[in-house]
Design a protein around this motif. Structure first.
Motif, PDB file in Angstrom:
ATOM      1  N   TYR A  45       0.906  -1.355  -0.032  1.00 54.33           N
ATOM      2  CA  TYR A  45      -0.057  -0.057  -0.095  1.00 54.33           C
ATOM      3  C   TYR A  45       0.895   1.238   0.138  1.00 54.33           C
ATOM      4  O   TYR A  45       0.220   2.446   0.152  1.00 54.33           O
ATOM      5  CB  TYR A  45      -0.794   0.143   1.232  1.00 54.33           C
ATOM      6  N   ARG A  46       2.144   1.130  -0.081  1.00 54.08           N
ATOM      7  CA  ARG A  46       3.031   2.217  -0.170  1.00 54.08           C
ATOM      8  C   ARG A  46       2.613   3.272  -1.165  1.00 54.08           C
ATOM      9  O   ARG A  46       3.161   4.538  -0.930  1.00 54.08           O
ATOM     10  CB  ARG A  46       4.424   1.959   0.183  1.00 54.08           C
ATOM     11  N   PRO A  47       2.477   2.873  -2.340  1.00 53.61           N
ATOM     12  CA  PRO A  47       2.238   3.783  -3.336  1.00 53.61           C
ATOM     13  C   PRO A  47       1.031   4.878  -2.919  1.00 53.61           C
ATOM     14  O   PRO A  47       1.094   5.950  -3.740  1.00 53.61           O
ATOM     15  CB  PRO A  47       1.914   2.917  -4.746  1.00 53.61           C
ATOM     16  N   ILE A  48       0.328   4.584  -2.141  1.00 50.80           N
ATOM     17  CA  ILE A  48      -0.626   5.450  -1.893  1.00 50.80           C
ATOM     18  C   ILE A  48       0.046   6.935  -1.466  1.00 50.80           C
ATOM     19  O   ILE A  48      -0.611   8.019  -1.776  1.00 50.80           O
ATOM     20  CB  ILE A  48      -1.516   5.212  -0.718  1.00 50.80           C
ATOM     21  N   ASP A  49       1.221   6.974  -0.709  1.00 47.51           N
ATOM     22  CA  ASP A  49       1.837   8.048  -0.212  1.00 47.51           C
ATOM     23  C   ASP A  49       2.235   9.017  -1.601  1.00 47.51           C
ATOM     24  O   ASP A  49       2.079  10.239  -1.650  1.00 47.51           O
ATOM     25  CB  ASP A  49       3.240   7.746   0.168  1.00 47.51           C
ATOM     26  N   GLU A  50       2.647   8.186  -2.628  1.00 46.00           N
ATOM     27  CA  GLU A  50       2.906   9.047  -4.059  1.00 46.00           C
ATOM     28  C   GLU A  50       1.887   9.516  -4.613  1.00 46.00           C
ATOM     29  O   GLU A  50       1.919  10.671  -4.978  1.00 46.00           O
ATOM     30  CB  GLU A  50       3.875   8.081  -4.771  1.00 46.00           C
ATOM     31  N   PHE A  51       0.772   9.070  -4.646  1.00 41.54           N
ATOM     32  CA  PHE A  51      -0.296   9.395  -5.530  1.00 41.54           C
ATOM     33  C   PHE A  51      -1.066  10.697  -4.797  1.00 41.54           C
ATOM     34  O   PHE A  51      -1.537  11.285  -5.350  1.00 41.54           O
ATOM     35  CB  PHE A  51      -1.437   7.967  -5.578  1.00 41.54           C
ATOM     36  N   THR A  52      -1.199  10.490  -3.347  1.00 41.27           N
ATOM     37  CA  THR A  52      -2.058  11.409  -2.527  1.00 41.27           C
ATOM     38  C   THR A  52      -1.101  12.349  -1.804  1.00 41.27           C
ATOM     39  O   THR A  52      -1.714  13.313  -1.276  1.00 41.27           O
ATOM     40  CB  THR A  52      -2.890  10.617  -1.855  1.00 41.27           C
ATOM     41  N   GLY A  53       0.106  11.876  -1.283  1.00 42.90           N
ATOM     42  CA  GLY A  53       0.738  12.976  -0.666  1.00 42.90           C
ATOM     43  C   GLY A  53       0.478  12.516   1.132  1.00 42.90           C
ATOM     44  O   GLY A  53       1.101  13.007   1.852  1.00 42.90           O
ATOM     45  N   TYR A  54      -0.384  11.512   1.199  1.00 41.07           N
ATOM     46  CA  TYR A  54      -0.784  10.992   2.531  1.00 41.07           C
ATOM     47  C   TYR A  54      -0.641   9.445   2.495  1.00 41.07           C
ATOM     48  O   TYR A  54      -0.627   8.687   1.665  1.00 41.07           O
ATOM     49  CB  TYR A  54      -1.865  11.458   2.922  1.00 41.07           C
ATOM     50  N   GLY A  55      -0.157   8.830   3.944  1.00 39.49           N
ATOM     51  CA  GLY A  55      -0.115   7.389   4.093  1.00 39.49           C
ATOM     52  C   GLY A  55      -1.452   6.981   4.593  1.00 39.49           C
ATOM     53  O   GLY A  55      -2.528   7.763   4.800  1.00 39.49           O
TER      54      GLY A  55
END
Length: 751
Positions: A45-55
């Motif tokens: 699920y780490r790509p979520i940080d890249e896509f949205t700027g949030y974890g």
């Protein structure tokens, strides 16, 4: 519960972002095991940080509730009370009746009381008696799972080293030969076959302790599942029984997991929110998120609500349902699909194989879609967008759905009758018919009072973004930034800016007009056509008079009122004079202004661009001034939305496109205004134009009228409304450009 980019921007707005992170544990992977504890491939699920700027974070519900409760004054929350029924009160209010015989009355009732909402049941009973409740909403809530949930006491880190891991790994154990799945905090899900669902439903309502999340006897399910193995990364053989032994009995509940999206969300002054109108399978982790998104959308719409009348409230509820229902259905479908992951049927095995063998580029594509809905509260400071995937625009946040409110403030214009005045006698001429506009465009022509329009538009913009009572002294540019210097010594810096300049008209004689408004008032104007010999003197007088420096500022108008007070007007079948109208008008609402006319050739330079009257001042006879200014704003906003960077080169290119698109349309409106102004001219040209307008055949007038509505642009970065009418509008390049960028951002996912 899981909290991530779909909610964290709002928590930043509220100033509780750091508090939420302090009670959360960052989730990087979901790990799935067979009953033998043989692992499947972990889900990243780490790509979520890249896509949205949030974890993505896992937080304990009690801690989360504590933070949220601190944001609300204690006297506004009433615990231990239950709604029994609702009714209609005095003055069209809504009344709730509680189990302790108390009653409360208000303008709006929001039912956020869960899947078995008493508010919904009361609303549906009324709708059913009226024959308006859809058949689908009369059916019981279906479910296919029961769930045992619990949270252990605080554990010893030496005995359970997993709790010291910096990140949370959501772990799921699938029972191969039993219809169970296990996760930690913990949760045990029992997948029911269809033939036991009905019996479980009956049992639910026989047991008075079987509220949606209430604890009821769980010994049987604990006993059935206590031998299930679990993986805690410490090399020890542990079972669910070990966790049950570490969990206080009051923190274990057995619940049923209903799944349904209702069609009816509101009736009268009552509206539903969260589980009360859509109950999702928890497998997708969307339930609480969707409920809070409902609350955000409804709060945004209520903030912008102009009045508390039933009609306005119904329109607000319609907009709320229109925005939220598609997003909820999408999450419902996603949750249903994900629930197949832990289903023991053939579809479950196929889905499990697909998820655990999916290429990483495809998983990124799927994951990027989960963060598209990231709404913010529209009436407090917004937080900047982050990440590489932009969110879907929220109409309630933008508050642009104001069509119905605008119509409620306007008065439909059908005809413009004209009169010739001779010796204080009025001779009517053939009225000009504007009704074909509705056929051509699907929209009518309306008259609206400017103050009401301004009030409506102001509500669409956060108050801190509007600076009233300030005047620009000069502007400067330095290092690719533009700075605006005000008379009060303030300065504002940005990438681009808009400013204003003036010119003046000339023309001979006086005309007067008036129209009614929905506020039961008359708006009137008296136009004095100047000859060329007086234009220069009037211009000098304008700048000698310190009160006459604003375009619409009030100046001494007594002389003009005195000169025109005897002018006759037809009103309610009686002959009145302008003097009668002057007597009914507050002096502070009378202004004398000069009506300039000019289209400038230079609209931009560097990082500064002009808009509206600042670059084209039209004669008001054509009624195009405000319209062309708003069309400027739409075109410029569309182009700025699609602008790739804020470099000087890109900004100049955008400004060039803006002027190239708008100047021809402005020139067309300018010429129309000039022609219409000739009607008031007392020369031979004016008499000829007046004769043509009052004797034009209807078929030719329809052709002329159709040309005036060719320009009907839309904002390209929110959902478009369907075209209406028989006349197709001129294509707007800026709208097309913004629309293409809007669609690209919705689809774009970095691989």
């Amino acid at each position: 519960m899981s909290i991530g980019p779909t909610l964290l921007p709002v928590f930043q707005q509220f100033g509780i972002y750091d508090d939420i992170l302090s009670i959360g544990k960052y989730m990087d992977f979901t790990e799935t095991f067979k009953k033998t504890l043989e692992p499947y491939r972990a889900t990243d699920y780490r790509p979520i940080d890249e896509f949205t700027g949030y974890g993505q974070y896992i937080v304990a519900r009690p801690k989360y509730y504590d933070i949220m409760l601190k944001q609300i004054p204690p006297h506004k929350i009433h615990f231990g009370k239950r709604v029994l029924s609702t009714s209609k009160g005095d003055n069209d209010k809504v009344v709730i009746h509680l189990n302790n015989n108390e009653t409360f009355e208000g303008d709006i009732l929001i039912g956020a009381d869960g899947a078995y909402s008493a508010v919904r049941q009361g609303m549906y009973e009324q709708s059913k008696s009226e024959g308006t409740l859809p058949k689908s909403d009369q059916e019981e809530l279906p479910f296919s799972c029961t769930c045992l949930v619990g949270q252990t006491k605080v554990l010893d880190a030496e005995e359970f080293p997993i709790i010291n891991e910096p990140h949370c790994r959501f772990r799921l154990v699938l029972g191969d030969d039993k219809p169970y799945s296990i996760t930690l905090c913990f949760m045990v899900i029992h997948h029911l076959p269809k033939n036991t669902t009905e019996a479980a439903t009956e049992q639910r309502f026989r047991n008075s302790e079987s509220s949606e999340w209430g604890a009821y006897p769980v010994e049987t399910m604990c006993e059935e599942t206590k031998g299930f193995p679990i993986e805690l990364s410490d090399g020890k053989k542990r079972t669910m029984g070990d966790l049950y032994g570490l969990t206080p009995k009051e923190l274990i509940s057995k619940v049923m997991l209903e799944e349904k999206v209702f069609d009816t969300w509101y009736s009268g002054r009552t509206v539903l929110l969260g589980d009360a109108c859509h109950k999702l399978n928890p497998s997708g982790g969307h339930g609480a998120v969707k409920a809070m998104h409902d609350a955000i959308a409804l709060a945004n719409l209520l903030y912008a609500m102009p009045t508390k009348t039933s009609d306005v409230i119904t329109r607000i509820f319609e907009k709320y349902h229109k925005e939220r229902h598609p997003a909820v259905v999408e999450s419902f479908n996603n949750s249903q699909a994900f629930s197949k992951f832990i289903d023991r049927g053939i579809m479950g095995y196929l889905f499990l194989y697909f998820v655990t063998h999916m290429p990483f580029w495809l998983w990124r594509l799927v994951l990027s879609k989960t963060g598209r809905f990231r709404p913010q509260v529209g009436f407090i400071d917004a937080v900047p967008l982050k990440g590489t995937v932009l969110p879907v625009p929220s109409l309630s946040e933008l508050k642009l759905g104001i069509y119905e409110e605008f119509i409620s403030l306007g008065k439909y214009l059908t005809h413009i009758p004209s009169f010739k005045e001779s010796n204080e006698v009025l001779y009517p001429k053939r009225a000009t018919d504007f009704r074909p506009i509705e056929e051509f465009t699907g929209y009518g022509q309306y008259i609206i009072a400017r103050p009401k329009l301004y009030e409506l538009l102001y509500r669409q913009v956060p108050p801190h973004k509007i600076h009233l009572g300030k005047r620009v002294l000069n502007i400067s540019e330095k290092e690719n930034r533009v700075t605006v210097h005000l008379y009060n010594n303030e300065a504002f810096e940005g990438d681009n800016h808009r400013r204003r300049r003036w010119s003046l008209q000339c023309g001979p004689s006086t005309d007067w007009s008036f129209f009614t408004t929905t506020q039961n008032t008359l708006e009137w104007s008296v136009v004095h056509q100047l000859d060329k010999t007086t234009s220069k003197a009037a211009l000098e007088q304008r700048f000698r008079n310190s009160e006459n420096c604003g375009e619409w500022g009030a100046i001494p108008a007594l002389t003009t009122c005195d000169e025109t007070k005897g002018s006759p007007i037809p009103l309610n079948g009686e002959m009145k004079t302008m003097g009668d109208i002057y007597d009914l008008t507050s002096k502070e609402l009378i202004s004398k202004v000069m009506l300039e006319e000019k289209v400038f050739n230079t609209w931009h330079s560097g990082r500064t661009v002009l808009l509206g009257d600042a670059c084209h001042k039209l004669n008001p006879s054509g009624g195009h001034g405000a319209v062309t200014a708003l069309h400027d704003a739409i075109a410029l906003a569309n182009l700025l939305y699609a602008m790739p960077t804020t470099t000087s080169q890109d900004i100049t290119h955008i400004f060039e496109e803006y002027q190239k698109e708008r100047l021809p349309a402005v020139m067309a409106s300018y010429k129309i205004s000039q022609v219409v102004a000739k009607v008031s001219d007392r020369g031979i040209i004016g008499r000829l134009v007046l004769y043509l307008i009052t004797h034009i055949p209807m078929w030719l007038w329809r052709i002329a009228l159709a040309q005036t509505i060719k320009f009907r642009p839309q904002v390209g970065f929110i959902e478009a409304v369907g075209l209406m009418g028989s006349v197709t509008p001129v294509v707007s390049p800026s709208e097309q450009k913004a629309r293409a960028e809007f669609e690209r951002r919705r689809r774009a996912v970095p691989l």
